[in-house]
Design a protein around this motif. Sequence first.
Motif, mmCIF file in Angstrom:
data_model
loop_
_atom_site.group_PDB
_atom_site.id
_atom_site.type_symbol
_atom_site.label_atom_id
_atom_site.label_comp_id
_atom_site.label_asym_id
_atom_site.label_seq_id
_atom_site.Cartn_x
_atom_site.Cartn_y
_atom_site.Cartn_z
ATOM 1 N N ARG A 31 0.650 -1.499 0.387
ATOM 2 C CA ARG A 31 0.107 0.115 0.168
ATOM 3 C C ARG A 31 0.832 1.033 0.107
ATOM 4 O O ARG A 31 2.169 1.327 0.755
ATOM 5 C CB ARG A 31 -0.851 0.537 1.045
ATOM 6 C CG ARG A 31 -2.196 -0.655 1.032
ATOM 7 C CD ARG A 31 -3.389 -0.560 1.921
ATOM 8 N NE ARG A 31 -4.269 -1.259 1.454
ATOM 9 C CZ ARG A 31 -5.015 -2.060 2.195
ATOM 10 N NH1 ARG A 31 -4.243 -2.835 3.109
ATOM 11 N NH2 ARG A 31 -5.904 -3.090 1.543
ATOM 12 N N ILE A 56 0.072 8.048 3.322
ATOM 13 C CA ILE A 56 -0.031 9.416 2.468
ATOM 14 C C ILE A 56 0.748 9.905 3.363
ATOM 15 O O ILE A 56 -0.030 9.379 4.989
ATOM 16 C CB ILE A 56 -1.263 9.684 1.782
ATOM 17 C CG1 ILE A 56 -1.179 9.182 -0.021
ATOM 18 C CG2 ILE A 56 -1.092 11.490 1.815
ATOM 19 C CD1 ILE A 56 -2.478 9.552 0.334
ATOM 20 N N MET A 78 -8.496 8.453 6.908
ATOM 21 C CA MET A 78 -8.606 7.651 5.531
ATOM 22 C C MET A 78 -7.915 8.053 4.556
ATOM 23 O O MET A 78 -7.369 7.102 3.880
ATOM 24 C CB MET A 78 -9.754 9.109 4.840
ATOM 25 C CG MET A 78 -11.067 8.752 5.436
ATOM 26 S SD MET A 78 -12.237 9.673 4.141
ATOM 27 C CE MET A 78 -12.572 8.628 3.414
ATOM 28 N N VAL A 79 -6.807 8.978 4.928
ATOM 29 C CA VAL A 79 -5.258 9.029 3.426
ATOM 30 C C VAL A 79 -4.127 8.466 4.603
ATOM 31 O O VAL A 79 -3.650 8.117 3.955
ATOM 32 C CB VAL A 79 -5.111 10.439 3.705
ATOM 33 C CG1 VAL A 79 -6.282 10.867 2.347
ATOM 34 C CG2 VAL A 79 -4.267 11.326 4.606
ATOM 35 N N THR A 80 -4.027 8.354 5.610
ATOM 36 C CA THR A 80 -3.262 7.994 6.044
ATOM 37 C C THR A 80 -3.182 6.536 6.413
ATOM 38 O O THR A 80 -2.173 5.840 6.633
ATOM 39 C CB THR A 80 -2.625 8.407 7.650
ATOM 40 O OG1 THR A 80 -2.611 9.857 7.433
ATOM 41 C CG2 THR A 80 -0.853 8.741 7.696
ATOM 42 N N GLY A 81 -4.323 6.328 6.768
ATOM 43 C CA GLY A 81 -4.531 4.445 7.278
ATOM 44 C C GLY A 81 -3.963 3.809 5.831
ATOM 45 O O GLY A 81 -3.896 4.248 4.603
ATOM 46 N N GLU A 82 -5.173 2.462 5.990
ATOM 47 C CA GLU A 82 -4.979 1.502 5.269
ATOM 48 C C GLU A 82 -5.755 1.174 3.995
ATOM 49 O O GLU A 82 -5.633 0.135 4.101
ATOM 50 C CB GLU A 82 -3.947 0.177 5.393
ATOM 51 C CG GLU A 82 -2.665 0.495 6.749
ATOM 52 C CD GLU A 82 -2.157 -0.951 7.492
ATOM 53 O OE1 GLU A 82 -2.614 -1.536 6.899
ATOM 54 O OE2 GLU A 82 -1.123 -0.620 7.948
#
Lengths: 503, 159, 429
Positions: free
Chosen positions: B6, B9, C421-425
């Motif tokens: 994955r 970010i 949301m964006v840092t998670g997987e």
Amino acid sequence: MAKAKYRPEFIVQRDDEKCIRCQVCVRMCSNDVHAYYPDTVISDSFKCVGCHFCEDLCPTGAIAIRRSEPHIKENYHWSGTDVYNIIKQADTGGVLLTGMGCDRPYKDYFGHIVLNASQVTNPSIDPLREPMELRTFIGGKPEVVIIGKSSEPELRTQIPPQLELETPIMFSAMSYGSISLNACKSLAKAACDFGTCWNTGEGGLHRDLSPYAHRAIVQVASGRFGVNKEYLDAGCAVEIKIGQGAKPGIGGHLPGEKVPEEVSRTRMIPEGTDALSPAPHHDIYSIEDLKQLIFALKEATRYEKPVGVKIAAVHNVAPIASGIVRAGADFVVIDGIRGGTGAAPTLIRNNVGIPIELAIAVVDSRLREEGIRNRASIIAAGGFRSSADVVKAIALGADAVYIGTAALIALGCHLCQRCYTGKCNWGIATQDPYLTKRLNPEIGARRAYNLLRAWSLEIKEMLGGMGINAIESLRGNREQLRGVGLNEVELELLGIKHAGEAW
Amino acid sequence: MRKPKRIIIREEYCMGCRLCEVYCITQHSKSKDIIKAYRGEEPRPVSGIYFEEKGFVSFALQCRHCDDAPCLEACITGAMYRDESTGMVLHDRERCVGCWMCIMACPYGVVKPDFGERKVASKCDLCIEAEFPACVEHCPNEAIVLVDEEGERIYKEAV
Amino acid sequence: MTRSRYLIIGNSTAGVAAIEAIRQVDGKGAITVVSDEDVVNYSRPLISYYLGGRVSEERMAFRDRRFYERNGVTLILGRKAEELDVEGRKVVLSDGTSLHYGKLLIATGGRPIIPPMDGLQKVREGAFTFTRLSDAKGILGYIRENEVEEAVVLGAGLIGLKATEGLVERGVKVTIVELADRILANTLDREASAILERALGDWGCKVIKEDTISRVVSSRGKVREVVLRSGRSLSAPLLVIAVGVRPNLELVEDTPISYDRGITVDEHMRTSVEDVYAAGDVAQAKDFLSGWSSVIAVWPVAFRQGKVAGWNMAGREVRYEGLFPMNSVELAGIPTISFGTTTPPEADGYEILTRRDEESYRKIVLKENRLVGAIFLGRIERAGIFSGLIRDGIDVSSFKEELLSDDFGLLVLPAEYRKHMVTGEGMEV
Ligand SMILES: Cc1cc2nc3c(=O)[nH]c(=O)nc-3n(C[C@H](O)[C@H](O)[C@H](O)COP(=O)(O)OP(=O)(O)OC[C@H]3O[C@@H](n4cnc5c(N)ncnc54)[C@H](O)[C@@H]3O)c2cc1C
Ligand code: SF4
Ligand code: SF4
């Protein structure tokens, strides 16, 4: 009409065949050099400071930043810079400002000193096969060492507090405020990972840096920003800053724009106010006053940490250093004329102070002559460019060196010397959140660590070549040095022989 | 099911240069040559990235390759599918009819309509062809990084 | 008589989803799937693409034959499940075969509603419903054989309009007859309907509203003409009846399994009878927005329900969180996505934000600062984020002004939610 146009210092060249209009340059330049115009990118060379950020990012290599030829009819006496500086001052009536260290062509003594190597009579050592000690201790050393007589060896002498370094290279004082928090983090982490020290500068200790405080030399400067009990307790040593090589004799001035909330909190001053460091410490007007402060700080830190003093290398550097050592300092930092800064008046930076090589030699000699060399370590700073400079400094008499500019170059700095504008494209000398995020401290720490590693390996190679297996044996070992193209006075001051002379 | 690699970010390090998009487009172009892709190829591929920016915060977002992916459930053709060997959510342009059910379903809003040769959905495939995502490889500040099932960083050199 | 651990009636969206889910949990237990249709697999929403010639027959499948083989599924095609004996845990097929089951999933979907029309019973050819591949094939064959150039479509709902699209693509001129005062009245609001209606007009279709067919005229069994309630008559060499579908309850009607509009199920997709589950268009399950249960006959809902049913049948306890109506269609070249409640009752505490420009129309419906519905017409990029906002019940008060902005994205969401949301997987299950 006595009005002149400035000439661009740099020319931005764009190879239109390679330009894909991705506009990375347009988005990235903090000096607004590039602009997107329907289907073409145009560049305003006048605004370019030569930081090369766009050049490094351009994915097709379409951009080249070139130094522009001065349009002025230069002559031996009048350089283009001189002329344009006057034009600028006639326009503004202001003091010329700059960043980084002195760039004038004073003699580069390191460049005129060569090292020795073993041949036949004493064997050289291969650092890959044999142990090679770079471990360095900073702090006063006892006059005599008394060992107990019982069967187990027992040290009876009380050793003054020491800093234990895995390499004789530390990161010099660069405050949070003058550089970004990410830059501080990079250096702090690299220092901790490698086992050396970094220095808070006069900006206090930001809470995000506390994990690295155990290897922080905390500075107490004339502004006394961020100084309190926790601050002193947090660090591994305390450094009283009297002067700085880039601007001896003058104070510091961090403009209010560079004092956002976080900086204000760390420095313990109101947000948006100018952070002014007075030229002198207002409580130090003599060596005796300095002694009081040294012992006040030792008292405050329960005599558990070395307390040192940093001065700029000036004409009287040797007697001043002697006074400092006699005042009880555990280390003396001497910052030479090439020492960097975030902001200094150009003319001060370029004309005040003396070269660090001479300063190290005269201070070391003086302390030896007076029989007090053991009482304090000498840390040299100001313009170290390579491991060879470090080796030469140590052979001249330094215990360790501070690197500032070299460390920042590892983090991305391209020496554009515009630190004082706060627009550093590399995210180093800025507090603008749009720019500071460009320096990922993970990468910064990795690169700064690599630099320490590389230089340390090279130092080991050089030591091995000289047949020396510990940096301790190089310290003040001026026989390992020879001058090339130096006159007698210079050789005498440096305490070295000319190349060609045997031991 | 295998968990895919994955892209994580880290918006605090995104400088907003958008090089990720440039390299994504290049990687998905016919020539895979940056200058040719930009100056010669028509239609130019759509990048798999949504770049968002507001003030000084920015980030490049691409398909999260969800464990329980809503796009897979919504796709009426099976064009959106789970690659069993890698665990990635992939998209078969040949089968896609451009109904935009996936655009409707993806809570990250990362499926793009591609109006190039044929109207189809388009999204990040983690550069399955190149084995290492071009955006990660070229992000100058490591603001996007690749991790494995355990969340351990994967470096390009290791691949 | 065969016996299988899992028996699934209906081989469409919900059924297929259940197979996938079961196999994620139980790699071995025998699965048997029964369908009265004679096709290994096809995607129902694609029948209009097939009709229009945009998708070939081979491409109709959303899972190929190998899918069934790989998952070890016994497929029984072309046979109908006619009787269900919940005591005896068996299902009897149209050919008399009995199938015993451990767990049963009823995924029989819906069947088209045919409103009463005089004369319809005399029609043997030319009148079609439009829910199956065989319908699309039938229509296509009929058009070709009879050189049909115009048609009447009854119903301007999703299916009617999709049929229209397919017909137009085959060069057939379509007149749509709709009882309501606008098209797509169930999913869209007035403004969106009007835009699409105009686009349909530009496409050469006629739309007759607030009217319906009262009589069908045929000759020699072939439909010729329809007479509307208003008295108007339209030439109709082809008639497509698309006024809606209703759950296919035949199989459960004489059993103890409870049903209302559809088969009522709990959060685990279980019916009132042990080991019998239902999912998809036939099921009446939790509606995320109202909290009541309702039949939401759309693909993603059917798929999700099928999956949840499958997991639970195989022993992994997963709750169905409930979904809401959602749809993505492209009509007359205009992509449209809609979610949830798009035309809320007036007053009642709803807040409506709209934006209209050259190429798009957007509408957001809020209740107590939470999203309950949305329409995107023309520009549909990033619409999915809104489905997430509905599902996660995010309070939008801090970024309400941004909801309709051009650069709406995750960045306007509250930092914590966004970072998750964006840092998670990706989405945690
Ligand atoms: C023309 C058309 C277009 C559509 N377009 C969209 C769209 O764009 N987006 C969207 O979200 N939804 C769309 N839908 C709705 C979507 O197709 C359904 O919601 C979804 O297919 C429901 O799946 P299901 O598995 O519940 O039932 P169904 O797909 O209805 O399948 C049920 C199956 O069970 C079989 N069956 C029934 N009873 C028995 C029995 N007794 N024995 C054996 N077999 C039996 C049926 O023949 C059928 O094959 C569309 C529907 C139609 C008809
Ligand atoms: S497209 Fe969206 S829903 Fe599908 S896997 Fe990627 S992030 Fe998840
Ligand atoms: S646009 Fe393509 S990938 Fe997306 S749901 Fe439709 S068919 Fe599947």
